[in-house]
Design an enzyme around this catalytic site. Structure first.
Site, PDB file in Angstrom:
ATOM      1  N   ASN A 168     -29.076  27.916 -28.013  1.00 40.39           N
ATOM      2  CA  ASN A 168     -28.925  28.915 -27.033  1.00 40.39           C
ATOM      3  C   ASN A 168     -27.423  29.273 -26.732  1.00 40.39           C
ATOM      4  O   ASN A 168     -26.614  28.528 -26.569  1.00 40.39           O
ATOM      5  CB  ASN A 168     -29.689  27.904 -25.836  1.00 40.39           C
ATOM      6  CG  ASN A 168     -30.964  27.694 -25.959  1.00 40.39           C
ATOM      7  OD1 ASN A 168     -31.673  28.580 -26.358  1.00 40.39           O
ATOM      8  ND2 ASN A 168     -31.595  26.506 -25.509  1.00 40.39           N
TER       9      ASN A 168
ATOM     10  N   HIS B  48     -23.916  23.934 -29.272  1.00 39.86           N
ATOM     11  CA  HIS B  48     -24.558  22.990 -30.161  1.00 39.86           C
ATOM     12  C   HIS B  48     -25.731  23.851 -30.741  1.00 39.86           C
ATOM     13  O   HIS B  48     -26.408  24.766 -30.121  1.00 39.86           O
ATOM     14  CB  HIS B  48     -25.318  22.011 -28.954  1.00 39.86           C
ATOM     15  CG  HIS B  48     -25.731  22.475 -27.836  1.00 39.86           C
ATOM     16  ND1 HIS B  48     -24.950  22.806 -26.863  1.00 39.86           N
ATOM     17  CD2 HIS B  48     -27.106  22.686 -27.559  1.00 39.86           C
ATOM     18  CE1 HIS B  48     -25.775  23.609 -25.807  1.00 39.86           C
ATOM     19  NE2 HIS B  48     -27.255  23.159 -26.194  1.00 39.86           N
TER      20      HIS B  48
HETATM   21  P1  5GP Z   1     -29.404  24.004 -24.164  1.00 39.66           P
HETATM   22  O1  5GP Z   1     -30.118  24.486 -23.035  1.00 39.66           O
HETATM   23  O2  5GP Z   1     -27.967  23.864 -23.575  1.00 39.66           O
HETATM   24  O3  5GP Z   1     -29.355  24.436 -25.355  1.00 39.66           O
HETATM   25  O4  5GP Z   1     -29.527  22.192 -24.195  1.00 39.66           O
HETATM   26  C1  5GP Z   1     -28.772  21.119 -23.654  1.00 39.66           C
HETATM   27  C2  5GP Z   1     -29.902  20.281 -24.302  1.00 39.66           C
HETATM   28  O5  5GP Z   1     -28.807  19.035 -24.114  1.00 39.66           O
HETATM   29  C3  5GP Z   1     -31.177  19.879 -23.533  1.00 39.66           C
HETATM   30  O6  5GP Z   1     -32.051  19.748 -24.496  1.00 39.66           O
HETATM   31  C4  5GP Z   1     -30.897  18.443 -22.730  1.00 39.66           C
HETATM   32  O7  5GP Z   1     -32.203  17.778 -22.845  1.00 39.66           O
HETATM   33  C5  5GP Z   1     -29.834  17.688 -23.820  1.00 39.66           C
HETATM   34  N1  5GP Z   1     -28.771  16.966 -22.695  1.00 39.66           N
HETATM   35  C6  5GP Z   1     -28.332  17.209 -21.678  1.00 39.66           C
HETATM   36  N2  5GP Z   1     -27.561  16.257 -21.151  1.00 39.66           N
HETATM   37  C7  5GP Z   1     -27.657  15.201 -22.163  1.00 39.66           C
HETATM   38  C8  5GP Z   1     -27.152  13.753 -22.316  1.00 39.66           C
HETATM   39  O8  5GP Z   1     -26.520  13.486 -21.233  1.00 39.66           O
HETATM   40  N3  5GP Z   1     -27.490  13.341 -23.419  1.00 39.66           N
HETATM   41  C9  5GP Z   1     -28.300  13.922 -24.234  1.00 39.66           C
HETATM   42  N4  5GP Z   1     -28.579  13.001 -25.661  1.00 39.66           N
HETATM   43  N5  5GP Z   1     -28.865  14.954 -24.219  1.00 39.66           N
HETATM   44  C10 5GP Z   1     -28.651  15.590 -23.380  1.00 39.66           C
END
Ligand code: 5GP
Length: 121
Positions: free
Chosen positions: A91, A104
């Site tokens: 994303n 990521h």
């Molecule tokens: P995005 O929406 O930015 O692509 O995804 C961020 C991802 O990071 C989400 O799927 C969320 O569940 C994950 N995430 C957020 N905070 C943490 C954390 O502290 N530890 C882990 N392992 N995942 C996290």
């Protein structure tokens, strides 16, 4: 966008917040998502201060960019999902609902994943 050194993934990289590690090398750290959206849901993050794919590709060396994407492939290999299949997704920005401003790649696997997007645009 300026990289924020205190975003949650920067803190995981520095070891300030624990994670369930799936893979690590010089270029990337991979760990299980805290809110898994599939039986296997792993995040692969570059070991550098990059907000987005644009930031990574504009500011990291070609060797680092290559090393990072090789680490994504190595993570999938390590997870044992090459035969069954997997999806990668990154994303970028508001429309994509990027939550954490450290670039990521998500790896999803472990069941048939269905269509690519939840609903038609
Ligand atoms: P995005 O929406 O930015 O692509 O995804 C961020 C991802 O990071 C989400 O799927 C969320 O569940 C994950 N995430 C957020 N905070 C943490 C954390 O502290 N530890 C882990 N392992 N995942 C996290």
């Amino acid at each position: 966008m300026v990289y924020d050194d205190n975003n949650i993934f920067a803190r995981i990289l520095r070891g300030e917040i624990p994670c369930k590690k799936a893979y690590e090398d010089d270029f990337a750290l991979a760990f299980h998502d805290i809110r898994p959206a599939a039986p296997v849901h792993v995040l692969v993050i570059p070991k550098g201060p990059y907000v987005s794919l644009e930031d990574l590709c504009a500011n990291a060396s070609p060797a680092f960019v290559g090393g990072f994407f090789k680490a994504v492939a190595a993570t999938a290999r390590q997870l044992g999902v090459l035969e069954s299949g997997y999806r990668i997704l990154a994303n970028n920005g508001a429309d994509a609902h990027q939550e954490v401003m450290h670039f990521h790649v998500h790896i999803f696997a472990g069941r048939p994943l269905g269509p690519m997007l939840k609903s038609p645009g």
